[in-house]
Design a protein around this motif. Structure first.
Motif: not given
Length: 161
Positions: A38-46, A49-56, A60-67
């Motif tokens: 939930l926190f992983a998905v919530g971070g990407v969803a946030y 929501y806050t950074l727009g499509i490009t920021g999202g 997403l890419g950075a999260s997948l790389a880090v995880y």
């Protein structure tokens, strides 16, 4: 903007900590694993929501790389090998025919056959199954037939009757 990125990083760190707790402390599917997801998905969803499509997308890419990096490191580490089960089973099942048992051999039950239990034929102890419902302990029995690894027996009293 810095606050939003900090929140996203905090979500990712909490997700990784919860996943590590899931792997090393609470095996199985527990609240730690669900919370990590939930926190992983919530971070990407946030991030969306806050950074727009490009920021999202960047989030997403950075999260997948880090995880992916962290899970690769966990799988390659020796700490996972210490908690893993590493036993090899070298034994094999020996059939009753390989033990020299044949239909008609006589023996005695070592335990109550209800309908399965232990029986001895000569010096060989096997798992036997009664043709009738139950055979008491210390009852003379004879092998009726052998089905693969199962020895089917009948008490000698029933055979004579």
């Amino acid at each position: 903007m810095i606050l939003n990125i900090s929140i996203i990083i905090a979500f990712a760190v909490i997700a990784i900590i919860l996943f590590l707790l899931e792997i090393f402390l609470f095996p199985g599917v527990t609240l730690a694993g669900i919370g990590g997801a939930l926190f992983a998905v919530g971070g990407v969803a946030y991030g969306y929501y806050t950074l727009g499509i490009t920021g999202g997308h960047v989030t997403l890419g950075a999260s997948l790389a880090v995880y992916g990096y962290f899970f690769y490191r966990i799988l390659r580490s020796k700490s996972l090998r210490k908690i893993a089960l590493n036993t090899n089973i070298d034994s094999k099942v020996v059939s009753a025919r390989d033990m020299g048992l044949n239909p008609g051999d006589e023996g005695i039950t070592l335990s109550r056959l209800a309908p399965a239990g232990k029986a001895r034929f000569g010096n060989t102890i096997v798992e036997a199954r009664a043709m009738e419902n139950f055979v008491d302990e210390q009852t003379p029995v004879a092998i009726v037939h052998i089905e693969g690894y199962q020895v089917i027996v009948k008490s000698i009293q029933h055979i004579q009757n």
